[in-house]
Design a protein around this motif. Structure first.
Motif, PDB file in Angstrom:
ATOM      1  N   MET A 399       0.838  -1.200   0.000  1.00 19.91           N
ATOM      2  CA  MET A 399       0.000   0.000   0.000  1.00 19.91           C
ATOM      3  C   MET A 399       0.873   1.251   0.000  1.00 19.91           C
ATOM      4  SD  MET A 399      -2.892   1.121   2.809  1.00 19.91           S
ATOM      5  CE  MET A 399      -1.746   0.940   4.181  1.00 19.91           C
ATOM      6  N   GLY A 400       1.926   1.252   0.824  1.00 24.09           N
ATOM      7  CA  GLY A 400       2.794   2.428   0.919  1.00 24.09           C
ATOM      8  C   GLY A 400       3.567   2.684  -0.355  1.00 24.09           C
ATOM      9  N   ILE A 401       4.062   1.620  -0.973  1.00 25.46           N
ATOM     10  CA  ILE A 401       4.840   1.784  -2.203  1.00 25.46           C
ATOM     11  C   ILE A 401       3.964   2.311  -3.335  1.00 25.46           C
ATOM     12  CG2 ILE A 401       5.990   0.483  -4.038  1.00 25.46           C
ATOM     13  CD1 ILE A 401       7.323  -1.184  -1.853  1.00 25.46           C
ATOM     14  N   LEU A 402       2.805   1.697  -3.529  1.00 24.31           N
ATOM     15  CA  LEU A 402       1.903   2.150  -4.593  1.00 24.31           C
ATOM     16  C   LEU A 402       1.405   3.563  -4.316  1.00 24.31           C
ATOM     17  CD1 LEU A 402      -0.188  -1.092  -5.198  1.00 24.31           C
ATOM     18  CD2 LEU A 402       1.643  -0.167  -6.641  1.00 24.31           C
ATOM     19  N   GLY A 403       1.051   3.841  -3.068  1.00 21.99           N
ATOM     20  CA  GLY A 403       0.587   5.183  -2.715  1.00 21.99           C
ATOM     21  C   GLY A 403       1.644   6.234  -2.952  1.00 21.99           C
ATOM     22  N   GLY A 404       2.904   5.925  -2.627  1.00 19.42           N
ATOM     23  CA  GLY A 404       3.996   6.873  -2.842  1.00 19.42           C
ATOM     24  C   GLY A 404       4.233   7.156  -4.308  1.00 19.42           C
ATOM     25  N   LEU A 405       4.103   6.128  -5.147  1.00 21.50           N
ATOM     26  CA  LEU A 405       4.336   6.307  -6.586  1.00 21.50           C
ATOM     27  C   LEU A 405       3.203   7.074  -7.256  1.00 21.50           C
ATOM     28  CD1 LEU A 405       5.755   2.790  -7.483  1.00 21.50           C
ATOM     29  CD2 LEU A 405       7.019   4.946  -7.433  1.00 21.50           C
ATOM     30  N   VAL A 409       4.574  14.060  -7.171  1.00 18.57           N
ATOM     31  CA  VAL A 409       6.015  13.835  -7.202  1.00 18.57           C
ATOM     32  C   VAL A 409       6.246  12.512  -6.481  1.00 18.57           C
ATOM     33  CG1 VAL A 409       8.291  14.721  -6.622  1.00 18.57           C
ATOM     34  CG2 VAL A 409       6.420  16.321  -7.086  1.00 18.57           C
ATOM     35  N   PRO A 410       6.562  11.434  -7.194  1.00 18.78           N
ATOM     36  CA  PRO A 410       6.675  10.118  -6.558  1.00 18.78           C
ATOM     37  C   PRO A 410       7.691  10.119  -5.422  1.00 18.78           C
ATOM     38  CG  PRO A 410       6.766   9.937  -8.949  1.00 18.78           C
ATOM     39  CD  PRO A 410       6.859  11.397  -8.631  1.00 18.78           C
ATOM     40  N   LEU A 411       7.360   9.391  -4.364  1.00 19.33           N
ATOM     41  CA  LEU A 411       8.230   9.316  -3.201  1.00 19.33           C
ATOM     42  C   LEU A 411       8.475   7.864  -2.822  1.00 19.33           C
ATOM     43  CD1 LEU A 411       6.733  12.161  -0.953  1.00 19.33           C
ATOM     44  CD2 LEU A 411       8.846  12.246  -2.291  1.00 19.33           C
ATOM     45  N   CYS A 412       9.553   7.662  -2.081  1.00 11.92           N
ATOM     46  CA  CYS A 412       9.966   6.334  -1.642  1.00 11.92           C
ATOM     47  C   CYS A 412       9.379   6.040  -0.266  1.00 11.92           C
ATOM     48  CB  CYS A 412      11.500   6.263  -1.593  1.00 11.92           C
ATOM     49  SG  CYS A 412      12.170   4.729  -0.927  1.00 11.92           S
ATOM     50  N   LEU A 413       8.873   4.834  -0.082  1.00  7.35           N
ATOM     51  CA  LEU A 413       8.378   4.407   1.229  1.00  7.35           C
ATOM     52  C   LEU A 413       9.568   4.082   2.129  1.00  7.35           C
ATOM     53  CD1 LEU A 413       5.991   3.474   3.072  1.00  7.35           C
ATOM     54  CD2 LEU A 413       6.366   1.182   2.122  1.00  7.35           C
ATOM     55  N   ASP A 414       9.568   4.655   3.317  1.00  7.96           N
ATOM     56  CA  ASP A 414      10.635   4.386   4.295  1.00  7.96           C
ATOM     57  C   ASP A 414       9.981   4.027   5.620  1.00  7.96           C
ATOM     58  OD1 ASP A 414      12.848   4.202   5.871  1.00  7.96           O
ATOM     59  OD2 ASP A 414      13.603   6.229   5.488  1.00  7.96           O
ATOM     60  N   MET A 415       9.755   2.725   5.837  1.00  7.48           N
ATOM     61  CA  MET A 415       9.040   2.281   7.027  1.00  7.48           C
ATOM     62  C   MET A 415       9.923   2.304   8.271  1.00  7.48           C
ATOM     63  SD  MET A 415       6.829  -0.842   5.325  1.00  7.48           S
ATOM     64  CE  MET A 415       5.961  -1.187   6.856  1.00  7.48           C
ATOM     65  N   ASN A 416      11.229   2.549   8.073  1.00 14.77           N
ATOM     66  CA  ASN A 416      12.151   2.579   9.206  1.00 14.77           C
ATOM     67  C   ASN A 416      12.624   3.989   9.531  1.00 14.77           C
ATOM     68  OD1 ASN A 416      12.185  -0.306   9.424  1.00 14.77           O
ATOM     69  ND2 ASN A 416      13.529  -0.361   7.638  1.00 14.77           N
ATOM     70  N   ALA A 417      11.955   4.987   8.976  1.00 15.41           N
ATOM     71  CA  ALA A 417      12.390   6.370   9.163  1.00 15.41           C
ATOM     72  C   ALA A 417      12.289   6.776  10.632  1.00 15.41           C
ATOM     73  CB  ALA A 417      11.557   7.319   8.308  1.00 15.41           C
ATOM     74  N   SER A 419      12.342   9.735  11.708  1.00 18.83           N
ATOM     75  CA  SER A 419      11.550  10.958  11.814  1.00 18.83           C
ATOM     76  C   SER A 419      10.048  10.675  11.927  1.00 18.83           C
ATOM     77  CB  SER A 419      11.803  11.847  10.596  1.00 18.83           C
ATOM     78  OG  SER A 419      11.327  11.222   9.421  1.00 18.83           O
ATOM     79  N   GLY A 420       9.661   9.431  11.637  1.00 15.66           N
ATOM     80  CA  GLY A 420       8.240   9.114  11.644  1.00 15.66           C
ATOM     81  C   GLY A 420       7.556   9.410  10.325  1.00 15.66           C
ATOM     82  N   ARG A 421       8.276   9.986   9.358  1.00 10.13           N
ATOM     83  CA  ARG A 421       7.705  10.270   8.041  1.00 10.13           C
ATOM     84  C   ARG A 421       7.851   9.035   7.171  1.00 10.13           C
ATOM     85  NH1 ARG A 421      10.014  16.124   6.258  1.00 10.13           N
ATOM     86  NH2 ARG A 421       8.056  17.234   6.559  1.00 10.13           N
ATOM     87  N   LEU A 422       6.750   8.546   6.646  1.00 10.34           N
ATOM     88  CA  LEU A 422       6.786   7.325   5.852  1.00 10.34           C
ATOM     89  C   LEU A 422       7.357   7.547   4.460  1.00 10.34           C
ATOM     90  CD1 LEU A 422       3.411   5.554   6.712  1.00 10.34           C
ATOM     91  CD2 LEU A 422       5.714   4.817   7.309  1.00 10.34           C
TER      92      LEU A 422
END
Length: 576
Positions: A399-405, A409-417, A419-422
């Protein structure tokens, strides 16, 4: 090094050092240090326009008026260009706020500046805000509508009614009134004939033409800084065509070998060059003008990336975040161009010196855009979408990868951030390739699920995922041999208990999915989809192996007698 500089260049270098010291001070301390400096005007003028703009917002626009009074015309122009335009249209609400500030800082000079440098924008602003009447010799001013005032009993003027968008904005309304009357008063003090002519010409003014002329020069100035129009800036997002890098991406440096420009480079270009990945490569380019030109190119590339998103950056932190994003795509571009996952500093230096940075950026950002377009093309035809399922069907990662794309402006999913920003920009080619693989896996899975022959699918309050769909359907078909479920419904907890015991075996370390059960699942999937096992292994073998390992973890953690539907994730169950 200092001895090789002329006295003028030494002074510019000294001013640059003072600017760097201001960065280390608090807002109040920096403002006080600048204004108390013996060379306050020269120090103010030494700020590159972009850095002046950020410094102003760091201090606070209303507290910055004494410095604004010292600023150069170019610095004034940049502030107006950044603050008084919204997507190629004059922002008259913002214009009133900023004109009021400039008129407080240096009224006579600002009026002259508008007359000489921004005549078209000034005329359009006046036309949109002021209504003018010329009194005839036999006309009584009392016959004029309410609100008209005059300075000479001949030319009368009043504010036009507020536009609907301003009616609830008291600050903009107040600023507009103050700015208009301050401008009129100071223009008349400078030259009453000029004041009369400016307002008299409003009778036959064509504001659309004035705005178009002002827009032309606004675009020219912004392009000099890398801030192209949003439409033009978004060409930066277009992937490189075959052979384009060699044909059009090579650098052709025409800059004079020396000059003052080296001491007035925007600071964010230098900060971007300090990126740890590039620092070693840039040390190999430390050849005076070559490195300085690269700093300027980095700053302009960052500005263009900002312009492509239609944003106005008002803080150093936000600009540095944009710079970091640009550096990530440059790193990905170098990896794509060289074919090396971790290019050496020497190889990086060769790429940076040979090719224009916008071309290198496109080599890195282009694959992300291609992946976005691929997802957009697949999206309407995807089985899960046609079945009315939400993105959560692919679990958190999918869900995060598809939502980011699918973002603009496409973004990368970072579940280990931390900062708390996905979401964040892609930082390397490895991340792009990993995302490409995940998307391919999801699309392949979607194609596989479409072959299961389900007539309808209930999302079950978004509890349904591709994993529990597959495994529950397998369990249902296994418990009812000879029947092929066309509709997926949760299994009764007691019925599932017998299946649960059957598919696992005890080994060292606990209970695991038995090899026979794995084979049974693959045979079931082959029968259900009418694909042979080799085709399934080629398409989703790695995905299913990961699913089996996850199932092992769930089997090991649950005792059959303690089975509770509330704590089972990989099968859909209902209470006994």
């Amino acid at each position: 090094m200092t001895s090789s500089l002329s006295s003028h260049e030494q002074r510019l270098a000294a001013l640059a050092t003072k600017r760097q010291r201001l960065d280390a001070l608090s807002e109040e301390g920096a403002l006080e240090a600048l204004l108390s400096d013996p060379e306050a005007a020269a120090l103010t003028h030494s700020f590159p326009e972009e850095d002046f703009f950020l410094f102003m917002h760091r201090i606070g626009a209303d507290d910055f008026l004494p410095v604004l009074a010292l600023a150069s015309d170019r610095q004034w122009q940049f502030v107006l260009d950044m603050e008084c335009w919204q997507k190629d249209m004059p922002d008259y609400g913002a214009m009133g706020l900023w004109f009021r500030r400039f008129l407080k800082a240096s009224p006579a000079r600002f009026v002259k500046f508008l007359l000489e440098e921004e005549g078209d924008l000034m005329d359009a602003w006046l036309f949109r805000n002021v209504e003018v009447r010329i009194r005839e010799h036999d006309e009584d001013p009392s016959d004029f509508p309410d609100g008209f005032t005059t300075l000479d009993d001949v030319l009368y003027f009043r504010l036009r009614p507020l536009s609907e968008e301003w009616t609830e904005d008291a600050e903009k309304s107040e600023a507009r009134e103050e700015a208009v009357f301050s401008f009129v008063r100071h223009l008349a003090e400078i030259s009453h004939p000029l004041f009369f002519r400016v307002f008299q010409e409003m009778a036959w003014a064509l504001p659309a033409e004035q705005e178009e002329a002002a827009l032309h020069w606004h675009r020219v100035r912004m392009a000099e800084k890398g801030f192209a129009s949003q439409q033009e800036a978004r060409l930066l997002w277009v992937p490189l065509a075959e052979g384009e890098l060699e044909k059009q991406g090579r650098k052709h440096l025409n800059r004079a070998p020396d000059g003052d420009w080296r001491f007035t480079l925007p600071e964010h270009g230098r900060r971007m060059a300090e990126d740890r990945i590039f620092s070693e490569a840039l040390e190999l380019l430390d050849m005076g003008d070559v490195l300085a030109d690269l700093h300027l190119e980095l700053a302009h590339l960052c500005n263009r990336f900002v312009a492509a998103q239609g944003r106005v950056i008002r803080s150093r932190e936000a600009l540095d975040a944009m710079g970091q994003a640009v550096m990530g795509y440059l790193e990905a571009g170098i990896a794509r161009i060289t074919g090396e996952e971790s290019p050496t500093p020497l190889l990086r230096a060769q790429i940076l010196r040979t090719y224009r940075l916008d071309a290198v950026f496109r080599a890195g950002f282009g694959p992300v855009m291609r992946l976005k377009w691929r997802v957009q093309a697949w999206w309407p035809e995807a089985w899960f979408r046609k079945s009315g399922l939400a993105l959560s069907f692919w679990e958190e990662q999918g869900m995060g990868i598809l939502g980011g794309l699918l973002l603009e402006v496409p973004l990368c999913l970072d579940m280990n951030a931390a900062s708390g920003r996905l979401y964040r920009p892609f930082a390397s080619d490895a991340e792009i390739r990993e995302t490409e693989k995940t998307v391919s896996d999801l699309m392949t899975l979607d194609d596989l699920l479409a072959l299961l022959g389900l007539s309808s699918v209930d999302p079950m309050g978004r509890l349904l995922t591709w994993k529990n769909l597959l495994l529950t359907l397998w369990a249902k078909d296994s418990l009812d041999p000879g029947e092929v479920a066309a509709v997926l419904t949760p299994l009764h907890e007691e019925r599932f208990r017998s299946f649960f015991v059957r598919i696992r075996e005890e080994r060292v370390g606990g209970f695991f999915l038995s090899p026979a059960s794995r084979d049974a699942f693959l045979l079931w999937l082959s029968d259900r989809t009418r694909l042979d096992r080799e085709q399934i292994a080629d398409r989703v073998g790695g995905i299913l192996e990961a699913l089996f390992q996850e199932l092992d973890g769930e089997l090991a953690a649950i005792r059959p007698e303690a089975l509770d539907h509330r704590y089972v994730r990989l099968f859909l169950l209902r209470p006994a």
